[in-house]
Design an enzyme around this catalytic site. Structure first.
Site, PDB file in Angstrom:
ATOM      1  N   LYS A 225      22.744  27.310   5.428  1.00 39.26           N
ATOM      2  CA  LYS A 225      24.057  26.982   6.002  1.00 39.26           C
ATOM      3  C   LYS A 225      24.163  25.506   6.335  1.00 39.26           C
ATOM      4  O   LYS A 225      25.156  25.053   6.899  1.00 39.26           O
ATOM      5  CB  LYS A 225      24.294  27.812   7.265  1.00 39.26           C
ATOM      6  CG  LYS A 225      24.466  29.308   6.979  1.00 39.26           C
ATOM      7  CD  LYS A 225      24.793  30.046   8.249  1.00 39.26           C
ATOM      8  CE  LYS A 225      24.635  31.541   8.117  1.00 39.26           C
ATOM      9  NZ  LYS A 225      25.716  32.186   7.364  1.00 39.26           N
ATOM     10  N   CYS A 365      30.238  40.307   9.227  1.00 38.15           N
ATOM     11  CA  CYS A 365      29.036  40.812   9.931  1.00 38.15           C
ATOM     12  C   CYS A 365      29.228  40.759  11.433  1.00 38.15           C
ATOM     13  O   CYS A 365      28.296  40.438  12.184  1.00 38.15           O
ATOM     14  CB  CYS A 365      27.776  40.048   9.529  1.00 38.15           C
ATOM     15  SG  CYS A 365      27.364  40.207   7.814  1.00 38.15           S
TER      16      CYS A 365
HETATM   17  N1  PMP Z   1      24.138  34.468  13.045  1.00 41.73           N
HETATM   18  C1  PMP Z   1      25.304  33.894  12.758  1.00 41.73           C
HETATM   19  C2  PMP Z   1      26.182  33.402  13.874  1.00 41.73           C
HETATM   20  C3  PMP Z   1      25.684  33.749  11.419  1.00 41.73           C
HETATM   21  O1  PMP Z   1      26.853  33.185  11.128  1.00 41.73           O
HETATM   22  C4  PMP Z   1      24.827  34.215  10.398  1.00 41.73           C
HETATM   23  C5  PMP Z   1      25.204  34.090   8.934  1.00 41.73           C
HETATM   24  N2  PMP Z   1      26.504  34.456   8.632  1.00 41.73           N
HETATM   25  C6  PMP Z   1      23.613  34.798  10.769  1.00 41.73           C
HETATM   26  C7  PMP Z   1      23.308  34.898  12.096  1.00 41.73           C
HETATM   27  C8  PMP Z   1      22.650  35.335   9.763  1.00 41.73           C
HETATM   28  O2  PMP Z   1      22.165  34.331   8.936  1.00 41.73           O
HETATM   29  P1  PMP Z   1      21.254  34.726   7.684  1.00 41.73           P
HETATM   30  O3  PMP Z   1      22.093  35.642   6.853  1.00 41.73           O
HETATM   31  O4  PMP Z   1      20.975  33.423   7.031  1.00 41.73           O
HETATM   32  O5  PMP Z   1      20.058  35.412   8.234  1.00 41.73           O
END
Ligand code: PMP
Length: 407
Positions: A225, A365
């Protein structure tokens, strides 16, 4: 000052057309694009340095080890952390949070203990704690959100008490953009004798972060990210904390001595990096950190805040569009979620894609947050260093098209 036009020259993927229009990439909260410097670092590693790390004597093994470990140092510097050994590389934020819930949680959380979360958490900061609660008999407590889309700090304060063992909060919401007062919440946790975990997946890429000033115990984020490759996450722990924890995964590279019935562990951080890590992507992540550090995270924040303010202004003039989250751009990161009833977010994203504009639609999510907002999904535009006002105008034009289709 950030010049997105100059920056864009470093991002080959942004040169393309999508559906006959120049690509406008506004899905940065899901993952950012990668500059040439990162792509070249990845290729260069495989062309010049590839070997397995830590156990090797030969030149390539030493070189690969040095490059991998140098990024641990860069990561610590990026977080203003004093000790590189307090950095553990994982696959992503999700794995980092699972590591905390397993390796710290299993030993320290017991039946009747309480885990304080918020309704704006990403599933990766909910599900590992639910699993911990199910294993131990601990209870989950969720702090709510004010009508302006901010975390209800009074509710957080009310929930934290003598039974609280851990408080785990996102630094910045991936849906509302809200930046949370994690230092203040960490102080509440400390006074209750609880640990403070910060999900920094959305903050580390966009805000200057000083983990020691935040006063948290764990800080987790993902390389992908923040201009880095997929497959690399980071977990920072307060000095001494990793030493008190048992390993999360067992295997090669994490041991000191192996006997038939039991083993002893390597020192931190290696104790938490079982097996061959994602060496090449960690090395390339180093180039992403250099790229951001050269720009300066203060400048990144200023650019994205100005862009967010402009986006909120442009979107507010679109008939029937309602935005979620705080009204002021300085209280949020570069994320704007919105609704345009009766158009479904998937329809909005499809029409935007027809204009070459990549936005995300769905629950992001964050199903607890969707339920709180009373929606099944939102549309979300999210910004990075290569976005400019023209991108926002392309989005606004696509959204006017949505209104023409849906009346
Ligand atoms: N926490 C937050 C606030 C997120 O935005 C995200 C990714 N959308 C994640 C956790 C999880 O990240 P990852 O999929 O890279 O494990």
């Amino acid at each position: 000052m950030i010049d997105p036009r100059e920056i864009r020259k470093d991002f080959p993927i942004l040169e393309q057309q999508v559906n006959g229009r120049p690509l406008v990439y506004l899905d940065n909260a899901a993952t950012t694009q990668k500059p040439r410097q990162v792509i070249e670092a990845l290729v260069r590693y495989y062309e010049t340095s590839n070997a397995n790390i830590h156990r090797g004597i030969h030149t390539l093994a030493v070189r690969a080890t040095e490059q991998y470990e140098a990024v641990r140092g860069k990561t610590a510097a990026f977080l203003s952390a004093s000790h590189p050994e307090d950095i553990v590389f994982t696959r992503n934020t999700t794995e980092a949070l699972n590591l905390v819930a397993r390796a710290w949680g299993d030993a320290n959380v017991h039946e009747g203990d309480e885990i304080v979360l918020t309704l704006m958490e990403h599933h990766s900061n909910i599900v590992p704690w639910q699993q911990l609660a199910q294993r131990t008999g601990a209870l989950l407590r969720y702090a709510g959100i004010t009508p302006e889309g901010k975390l209800d700090l009074d509710e957080v304060r009310g929930l934290i008490g003598p039974r609280t063992k851990v408080v785990s909060v996102t630094h910045m919401s991936n849906v509302l953009g809200t930046i949370n007062a994690v230092a203040e919440i960490g102080e509440m946790a400390r006074q209750a004798g609880a640990l403070m975990v910060v999900d920094g997946a959305q903050s580390a890429p966009h805000l200057p972060v000083d983990v020691e000033a935040l006063g948290c115990d764990f800080f987790a984020f993902s390389a992908h990210k923040m201009l880095g490759p997929t497959g690399v996450g980071v977990l920072w722990a307060r000095r001494g904390l990793f030493e008190t924890m048992e390993p999360f995964l067992g295997g090669g590279d994490m041991i000191a001595l192996v006997r038939q019935d039991e083993s002893t562990w390597a020192d931190v951080p290696h104790k938490f990096e079982a097996g061959t890590p994602n060496i090449a992507d960690v090395v390339a992540f180093g180039a992403a950190l250099d790229y951001l550090q050269d720009l300066g995270m203060g400048a990144v924040r200023a650019h994205e805040m100005a862009l967010t303010a402009y986006a909120m202004e442009q979107l507010s003039s679109i008939e029937g569009l309602t935005m979620h989250g705080p009204e002021r751009a300085d209280e949020r990161g570069g994320v704007v979620s919105f609704a345009m009833n009766p158009a479904h977010p998937h329809d909005i994203a499809t029409i935007a894609d027809g204009h070459g504009v990549a936005i995300r639609a769905g629950h992001h999510c964050a199903q607890l947050l969707m339920r709180h907002l009373g929606v099944a999904a939102t549309s979300r535009a999210s910004f990075s260093i290569y976005n400019d006002k023209d991108d926002i105008e392309a989005l606004a034009e696509a959204l006017e098209h949505v209104n023409r289709v849906f009346g």
